[in-house]
Design a protein around this motif. Structure first.
Motif, PDB file in Angstrom:
ATOM      1  N   ALA A   1       0.833  -1.205   0.000  1.00  0.00           N
ATOM      2  CA  ALA A   1       0.000   0.000   0.000  1.00  0.00           C
ATOM      3  C   ALA A   1       0.869   1.256   0.000  1.00  0.00           C
ATOM      4  O   ALA A   1       0.569   2.231  -0.706  1.00  0.00           O
ATOM      5  CB  ALA A   1      -0.942  -0.006   1.201  1.00  0.00           C
ATOM      6  N   CYS A   2       1.947   1.240   0.764  1.00  0.00           N
ATOM      7  CA  CYS A   2       2.869   2.384   0.798  1.00  0.00           C
ATOM      8  C   CYS A   2       3.510   2.592  -0.568  1.00  0.00           C
ATOM      9  O   CYS A   2       3.612   3.729  -1.047  1.00  0.00           O
ATOM     10  CB  CYS A   2       3.950   2.165   1.849  1.00  0.00           C
ATOM     11  SG  CYS A   2       3.357   2.187   3.545  1.00  0.00           S
ATOM     12  N   GLU A   3       3.919   1.504  -1.199  1.00  0.00           N
ATOM     13  CA  GLU A   3       4.569   1.615  -2.504  1.00  0.00           C
ATOM     14  C   GLU A   3       3.593   2.149  -3.553  1.00  0.00           C
ATOM     15  O   GLU A   3       3.950   3.001  -4.374  1.00  0.00           O
ATOM     16  CB  GLU A   3       5.130   0.260  -2.928  1.00  0.00           C
ATOM     17  CG  GLU A   3       6.038   0.339  -4.114  1.00  0.00           C
ATOM     18  CD  GLU A   3       6.803  -0.945  -4.366  1.00  0.00           C
ATOM     19  OE1 GLU A   3       7.323  -1.081  -5.490  1.00  0.00           O
ATOM     20  OE2 GLU A   3       6.888  -1.804  -3.472  1.00  0.00           O
ATOM     21  N   ARG A   4       2.347   1.674  -3.517  1.00  0.00           N
ATOM     22  CA  ARG A   4       1.338   2.186  -4.460  1.00  0.00           C
ATOM     23  C   ARG A   4       1.103   3.674  -4.249  1.00  0.00           C
ATOM     24  O   ARG A   4       0.954   4.437  -5.214  1.00  0.00           O
ATOM     25  CB  ARG A   4       0.020   1.433  -4.298  1.00  0.00           C
ATOM     26  CG  ARG A   4      -0.002   0.072  -4.962  1.00  0.00           C
ATOM     27  CD  ARG A   4      -1.401  -0.512  -5.019  1.00  0.00           C
ATOM     28  NE  ARG A   4      -2.036  -0.630  -3.715  1.00  0.00           N
ATOM     29  CZ  ARG A   4      -1.898  -1.663  -2.886  1.00  0.00           C
ATOM     30  NH1 ARG A   4      -1.111  -2.675  -3.219  1.00  0.00           N
ATOM     31  NH2 ARG A   4      -2.518  -1.690  -1.725  1.00  0.00           N
ATOM     32  N   LEU A   5       1.070   4.102  -2.986  1.00  0.00           N
ATOM     33  CA  LEU A   5       0.832   5.511  -2.687  1.00  0.00           C
ATOM     34  C   LEU A   5       1.929   6.393  -3.277  1.00  0.00           C
ATOM     35  O   LEU A   5       1.645   7.377  -3.955  1.00  0.00           O
ATOM     36  CB  LEU A   5       0.739   5.716  -1.170  1.00  0.00           C
ATOM     37  CG  LEU A   5       0.346   7.099  -0.705  1.00  0.00           C
ATOM     38  CD1 LEU A   5      -0.445   7.005   0.589  1.00  0.00           C
ATOM     39  CD2 LEU A   5       1.523   8.000  -0.504  1.00  0.00           C
ATOM     40  N   VAL A   6       3.171   6.027  -3.047  1.00  0.00           N
ATOM     41  CA  VAL A   6       4.291   6.846  -3.544  1.00  0.00           C
ATOM     42  C   VAL A   6       4.367   6.780  -5.069  1.00  0.00           C
ATOM     43  O   VAL A   6       4.554   7.801  -5.734  1.00  0.00           O
ATOM     44  CB  VAL A   6       5.625   6.423  -2.889  1.00  0.00           C
ATOM     45  CG1 VAL A   6       6.796   7.161  -3.516  1.00  0.00           C
ATOM     46  CG2 VAL A   6       5.575   6.687  -1.384  1.00  0.00           C
ATOM     47  N   ALA A   7       4.195   5.594  -5.635  1.00  0.00           N
ATOM     48  CA  ALA A   7       4.257   5.453  -7.093  1.00  0.00           C
ATOM     49  C   ALA A   7       3.131   6.223  -7.781  1.00  0.00           C
ATOM     50  O   ALA A   7       3.288   6.666  -8.919  1.00  0.00           O
ATOM     51  CB  ALA A   7       4.196   3.976  -7.475  1.00  0.00           C
ATOM     52  N   GLY A   8       2.030   6.408  -7.086  1.00  0.00           N
ATOM     53  CA  GLY A   8       0.889   7.103  -7.661  1.00  0.00           C
ATOM     54  C   GLY A   8       0.942   8.612  -7.553  1.00  0.00           C
ATOM     55  O   GLY A   8       0.031   9.299  -8.032  1.00  0.00           O
ATOM     56  N   ARG A   9       1.975   9.150  -6.936  1.00  0.00           N
ATOM     57  CA  ARG A   9       2.103  10.609  -6.809  1.00  0.00           C
ATOM     58  C   ARG A   9       2.623  11.177  -8.121  1.00  0.00           C
ATOM     59  O   ARG A   9       3.785  10.941  -8.483  1.00  0.00           O
ATOM     60  CB  ARG A   9       3.047  10.985  -5.663  1.00  0.00           C
ATOM     61  CG  ARG A   9       2.665  10.486  -4.279  1.00  0.00           C
ATOM     62  CD  ARG A   9       1.383  11.088  -3.789  1.00  0.00           C
ATOM     63  NE  ARG A   9       1.522  12.484  -3.477  1.00  0.00           N
ATOM     64  CZ  ARG A   9       1.034  13.058  -2.377  1.00  0.00           C
ATOM     65  NH1 ARG A   9       0.375  12.358  -1.504  1.00  0.00           N
ATOM     66  NH2 ARG A   9       1.188  14.345  -2.195  1.00  0.00           N
ATOM     67  N   PRO A  10       1.804  11.940  -8.849  1.00  0.00           N
ATOM     68  CA  PRO A  10       2.234  12.419 -10.169  1.00  0.00           C
ATOM     69  C   PRO A  10       3.369  13.435 -10.116  1.00  0.00           C
ATOM     70  O   PRO A  10       4.099  13.591 -11.101  1.00  0.00           O
ATOM     71  CB  PRO A  10       0.965  13.048 -10.748  1.00  0.00           C
ATOM     72  CG  PRO A  10       0.126  13.382  -9.567  1.00  0.00           C
ATOM     73  CD  PRO A  10       0.465  12.361  -8.515  1.00  0.00           C
ATOM     74  N   GLU A  11       3.557  14.099  -8.981  1.00  0.00           N
ATOM     75  CA  GLU A  11       4.607  15.114  -8.893  1.00  0.00           C
ATOM     76  C   GLU A  11       5.988  14.514  -8.635  1.00  0.00           C
ATOM     77  O   GLU A  11       6.995  15.208  -8.725  1.00  0.00           O
ATOM     78  CB  GLU A  11       4.274  16.146  -7.806  1.00  0.00           C
ATOM     79  CG  GLU A  11       4.382  15.633  -6.381  1.00  0.00           C
ATOM     80  CD  GLU A  11       3.150  14.935  -5.842  1.00  0.00           C
ATOM     81  OE1 GLU A  11       3.062  14.785  -4.608  1.00  0.00           O
ATOM     82  OE2 GLU A  11       2.276  14.524  -6.630  1.00  0.00           O
ATOM     83  N   LEU A  12       6.047  13.218  -8.315  1.00  0.00           N
ATOM     84  CA  LEU A  12       7.322  12.561  -8.014  1.00  0.00           C
ATOM     85  C   LEU A  12       7.687  11.568  -9.102  1.00  0.00           C
ATOM     86  O   LEU A  12       6.817  10.928  -9.694  1.00  0.00           O
ATOM     87  CB  LEU A  12       7.224  11.797  -6.686  1.00  0.00           C
ATOM     88  CG  LEU A  12       6.829  12.569  -5.449  1.00  0.00           C
ATOM     89  CD1 LEU A  12       6.750  11.629  -4.262  1.00  0.00           C
ATOM     90  CD2 LEU A  12       7.789  13.698  -5.179  1.00  0.00           C
ATOM     91  N   GLU A  13       8.976  11.431  -9.331  1.00  0.00           N
ATOM     92  CA  GLU A  13       9.474  10.362 -10.193  1.00  0.00           C
ATOM     93  C   GLU A  13      10.162   9.343  -9.291  1.00  0.00           C
ATOM     94  O   GLU A  13      11.182   9.646  -8.659  1.00  0.00           O
ATOM     95  CB  GLU A  13      10.467  10.912 -11.214  1.00  0.00           C
ATOM     96  CG  GLU A  13      11.024   9.849 -12.129  1.00  0.00           C
ATOM     97  CD  GLU A  13      12.086  10.373 -13.075  1.00  0.00           C
ATOM     98  OE1 GLU A  13      12.783   9.542 -13.674  1.00  0.00           O
ATOM     99  OE2 GLU A  13      12.238  11.601 -13.214  1.00  0.00           O
ATOM    100  N   LEU A  14       9.594   8.174  -9.203  1.00  0.00           N
ATOM    101  CA  LEU A  14      10.129   7.123  -8.348  1.00  0.00           C
ATOM    102  C   LEU A  14      11.253   6.404  -9.086  1.00  0.00           C
ATOM    103  O   LEU A  14      11.028   5.739 -10.093  1.00  0.00           O
ATOM    104  CB  LEU A  14       9.013   6.149  -7.972  1.00  0.00           C
ATOM    105  CG  LEU A  14       9.360   5.015  -7.031  1.00  0.00           C
ATOM    106  CD1 LEU A  14       9.901   5.541  -5.703  1.00  0.00           C
ATOM    107  CD2 LEU A  14       8.133   4.145  -6.795  1.00  0.00           C
ATOM    108  N   LEU A  15      12.482   6.570  -8.584  1.00  0.00           N
ATOM    109  CA  LEU A  15      13.637   5.937  -9.219  1.00  0.00           C
ATOM    110  C   LEU A  15      13.821   4.501  -8.777  1.00  0.00           C
ATOM    111  O   LEU A  15      14.105   3.616  -9.580  1.00  0.00           O
ATOM    112  CB  LEU A  15      14.916   6.717  -8.912  1.00  0.00           C
ATOM    113  CG  LEU A  15      15.018   8.110  -9.511  1.00  0.00           C
ATOM    114  CD1 LEU A  15      16.335   8.749  -9.105  1.00  0.00           C
ATOM    115  CD2 LEU A  15      14.883   8.061 -11.013  1.00  0.00           C
TER     116      LEU A  15
END
Length: 98
Positions: free
Chosen positions: A72-86
């Motif tokens: 759930a935490c990973e989905r939340l961060v990956a779903g933030r359009p303002e961030l690029e998850l490296l």
């Protein structure tokens, strides 16, 4: 007892040219993660304006529950359009580990 950790390496938008602007992007993510009842903090790259490392920790009685919370935490961060998850680093530990 099982503990799980995640470490997110994220790139912030180009307009994040100051530490104040960086906080404006990181704080809402940290607050959203805390609503998932995990421990969370910015853990590295504290002086870089365009990057952030966010650490998350969860504790539960089963490995399955820890995995669900971390998912759930990973989905939340990956779903933030303002961030690029490296990258995401995930670890699971048991109280039986030495």
């Amino acid at each position: 007892m099982f503990t799980g950790t995640l470490e997110f390496d994220v790139v912030l938008p180009a307009d994040s040219r100051s530490l104040k602007a960086k906080r404006g992007y990181v704080r809402p993510v940290v607050a959203a993660l805390r609503r998932l009842e995990v421990s969370v903090a910015e853990v590295d790259q504290l002086d870089l304006h365009g990057r952030a490392a966010i650490g998350v920790a969860a504790v539960a009685s089963t490995a399955k529950h820890v995995g669900e919370v971390l998912d759930a935490c990973e989905r939340l961060v990956a779903g933030r359009p303002e961030l690029e998850l490296l990258s995401v680093r995930r670890r699971l530990h048991s109280s039986d580990d030495e």
